[in-house]
Design a protein around this motif. Sequence first.
Motif, short mmCIF file in Angstrom:
data_model
loop_
_atom_site.label_atom_id
_atom_site.label_comp_id
_atom_site.label_asym_id
_atom_site.label_seq_id
_atom_site.Cartn_x
_atom_site.Cartn_y
_atom_site.Cartn_z
N TRP A 146 0.84 -1.20 0.00
CA TRP A 146 0.00 0.00 0.00
C TRP A 146 0.88 1.25 0.00
N GLU A 156 -4.68 6.31 -4.10
CA GLU A 156 -4.79 7.47 -3.20
C GLU A 156 -4.11 8.72 -3.75
N ARG A 159 -5.63 11.93 -3.02
CA ARG A 159 -5.71 12.32 -1.61
C ARG A 159 -4.42 12.99 -1.11
N LEU A 174 -0.54 12.43 3.24
CA LEU A 174 -1.93 12.13 2.86
C LEU A 174 -2.74 11.72 4.10
N HIS A 239 5.92 5.70 15.37
CA HIS A 239 5.64 4.53 16.23
C HIS A 239 6.89 3.67 16.29
N PRO A 242 6.75 0.06 14.55
CA PRO A 242 5.64 0.37 13.65
C PRO A 242 4.99 -0.92 13.16
N TYR A 244 4.30 -1.08 9.81
CA TYR A 244 4.87 -1.14 8.45
C TYR A 244 6.28 -0.58 8.51
N HIS A 248 7.56 6.42 8.31
CA HIS A 248 6.46 7.37 8.11
C HIS A 248 6.24 8.13 9.41
N HIS A 250 3.44 10.24 11.80
CA HIS A 250 2.01 10.47 12.07
C HIS A 250 1.83 11.93 12.51
#
Length: 307
Positions: A146, A156, A159, A174, A239, A242, A244, A248, A250
């Motif tokens: 994803w 996406e 988005r 996003l 995180h 995480p 994944y 990334h 948050h």
Amino acid sequence: MGEDQAIQAQETKSFSLDDFVYERTLSNNANRKVIFTLGKCHEMPAIVILEKISFTDEQFNGTDDTSSILKNASLEKIMENDIYQNNFCKVDSELNKLKATIIYPATDKHISKYSEQNIYVFNETPELYKSVTLPCLEKEQFNCDWVYNVLEHRHEADRIIIEDLDPEIGFMLLPDLKWDGVTAETMYVTAIIMNRNIKSIRDLRECHLPLLENIKSKCLTAIKEKYGVNSNQVRAYFHYQPSYYHLHVHFNYLKYDAPGIFCEKAHLLNTVIDNIKMVPNYYEKATLSFTARENDKLCAAYKSIAE
Ligand code: G7M
């Protein structure tokens, strides 16, 4: 081939609620008003997550719309005592929409993730990261398709709030899967980095400071412009561990208690930047605590060390 890939390689028909056959409830979180259900769709496992959505300030802003919401509602009494009463209030179905997240086909790992179970905290030294965590996550992690779909504009794309395509310091921002994208009170967006070689904060070094600073300044500006939320009202964090393993960040509205913001899991972006400025290889040397669910392979691996 991992289980995720094996399932995705099979021909799957698209999900529809008409074809969903409920089997059991994995967990039911009364605080969050969210229920995780498991069933089958075209003989394949499917998880349907239903969540009651928050009210928005706009719905109750004192205009005629607000009055009509209440005028069109009806009360069903539960109890009455002196000046106190309790009722169920039946409102227009538009106000009663649920957010439905579908995972289809779901893997055993998804089923395990959303099942009610005990959770444990472990301390991961750099040595344990190399000898236990890394081998375990190389075998057992969720696949990141994803993420690559987002980075390659396959899904996406409409988005994306902002993107910076630089391979070293670039990212895409996003709305997170957890957010409905409209309720400002629960704003939750995620910045996914372009670089595919940074799994988690464990991999961060001094050379990544320009990446982190770039994400911080551009994302906070974009959030202010798009959602009107000031940078001092945004919680920006990673995180660890995480779900994944593609780095990334948050970002959510500070007043919203998003899942996974507790101290055993969340690492503020500012703190991570500052730690690396003080000690360039901080995340190579640090002992990092993390939580794991009883059914996770990582949990079993760490429990066996403790025994
Ligand atoms: O726990 P971790 O730090 O790995 O968080 C991953 C985040 O990615 C969570 O907040 C998820 O809700 C979010 N996420 C997961 N998936 C599968 C998707 C997706 O397909 N699209 C978007 N936009 N976010 C996702």
